[in-house]
Enzyme design. Structure first.
Site, mmCIF file in Angstrom:
data_model
loop_
_atom_site.group_PDB
_atom_site.id
_atom_site.type_symbol
_atom_site.label_atom_id
_atom_site.label_comp_id
_atom_site.label_asym_id
_atom_site.label_seq_id
_atom_site.Cartn_x
_atom_site.Cartn_y
_atom_site.Cartn_z
ATOM 1 N N ASP A 13 0.851 -1.174 0.000
ATOM 2 C CA ASP A 13 0.000 0.000 0.000
ATOM 3 C C ASP A 13 0.899 1.241 0.000
ATOM 4 O OD1 ASP A 13 -2.437 1.431 0.190
ATOM 5 O OD2 ASP A 13 -2.148 1.657 2.346
ATOM 6 N N ASP A 15 -0.292 5.022 1.007
ATOM 7 C CA ASP A 15 -0.534 5.916 2.150
ATOM 8 C C ASP A 15 -0.493 5.138 3.457
ATOM 9 O OD1 ASP A 15 -1.078 8.419 0.739
ATOM 10 O OD2 ASP A 15 -2.813 7.357 -0.053
ATOM 11 N N LYS A 184 -9.565 -2.618 -2.937
ATOM 12 C CA LYS A 184 -9.376 -3.350 -1.687
ATOM 13 C C LYS A 184 -10.544 -3.092 -0.747
ATOM 14 C CE LYS A 184 -5.586 -1.128 -1.013
ATOM 15 N NZ LYS A 184 -4.437 -0.542 -0.336
ATOM 16 N N ASP A 209 -1.247 -0.850 6.052
ATOM 17 C CA ASP A 209 -1.418 -0.243 7.376
ATOM 18 C C ASP A 209 -2.847 -0.369 7.883
ATOM 19 O OD1 ASP A 209 -2.356 1.700 5.403
ATOM 20 O OD2 ASP A 209 -2.528 3.096 7.099
#
Length: 264
Positions: A13, A15, A184, A209
């Site tokens: 990912d 961010d 996602k 995250d």
């Protein structure tokens, strides 16, 4: 439990893993460099559909992260791939930015508000009442409802912003029609991404995250999963979920040495 196979490709990912509010997370540059030096297939993923892969390449490069365009996979690209497979060269009414409209143009879609095959909802900072009203009427008229991703909020310097999932809920309430989400945690995004780089889930890893998108998508796609604690999820948050990542680390810096370099 069977021993996991060596990791031969990486998905991560963006961010909360590589960057945070426009600033690289320490170790992100070393991780990207290690991936590029290794020659292993890899992708940087984002559910954000606002930007094209070329835009994101330029934005990341300004931060010191040199990610080639072909190694960036967005929910807009996953949505376009899905629509191209479902109904090639179809028509769509689109609410979104250049990342989404460009992806649909590239697969030969015609963007129209006249009896479109699909209404496609993506991310934008300028959702208009007029556009949402038109989308609702088109869906009620028979257009199929597609959404790039289910994220309900997104980050900003001032605090959370309503995101695609929240707006999709408004349209669903008005139409009674739930959208198909391409991003996602739909494993479709992971599988189309893996196909794009010629990788296999059994020998791939996903770094994220968020438990509810990154880890869940990687898990359902059959990949090893790494949760970093530099984004939205804390160790305490993990206990709220009925599943766990394969490994939890403090940050992307802890994963640099896991990327195998080619033998000299």
């Amino acid at each position: 439990m069977a021993e996991r196979k060596p990791i031969e490709s990486w998905l991560t990912d963006m961010d909360g893993v590589l960057i945070h509010e426009g600033t690289p997370i320490p170790g992100a540059d070393a991780f990207i460099k290690r991936l590029r030096d290794s020659g292993l297939p890899f992708l940087v993923l984002t559910n954000n559909s606002i930007y094209t892969a070329r835009d994101l390449h330029a934005r990341l490069k300004r931060m010191g992260l040199d990610v080639p365009v072909e190694n960036i996979w967005t929910s807009a690209l996953a949505t376009a791939q899905f629509l191209d497979d479902q109904r090639p060269r179809g028509t769509a009414y689109v609410i979104g930015e250049a990342g989404l409209t460009t992806a649909l143009h590239d697969i030969g879609y015609v963007l129209t508000d006249h009896e479109p095959d699909y209404v496609v909802l993506g991310e934008t900072r300028t959702y208009s009442f007029e556009a949402l009203t038109k989308a609702i009427r088109l869906i009620n008229g028979g257009a199929r409802f597609i959404c790039t991703n289910p994220d309900e909020t997104g980050p900003s310097a001032e605090g959370p912003l309503p995101a695609t999932g929240s707006v999709a809920a408004l349209i669903t309430k008005a139409t009674g029609k739930a959208p198909y989400f391409a991003g996602k945690p739909n494993p479709l995004m992971m599988r189309t991404g893996l196909n794009a780089i010629g990788a296999h889930s059994e020998t791939s890893a996903m770094i994220g995250d968020r438990m509810d998108t990154d880890v869940l998508a990687g898990l359902e796609a059959g990949m090893q999963t790494f949760l970093v604690l530099t984004g939205l999820t804390t160790e305490t948050d993990m206990d709220r979920y009925p599943f766990r990542p394969s490994t939890v680390v403090d940050s992307i810096a802890d994963l640099v040495d896991l990327v195998d370099l080619p033998l000299p």
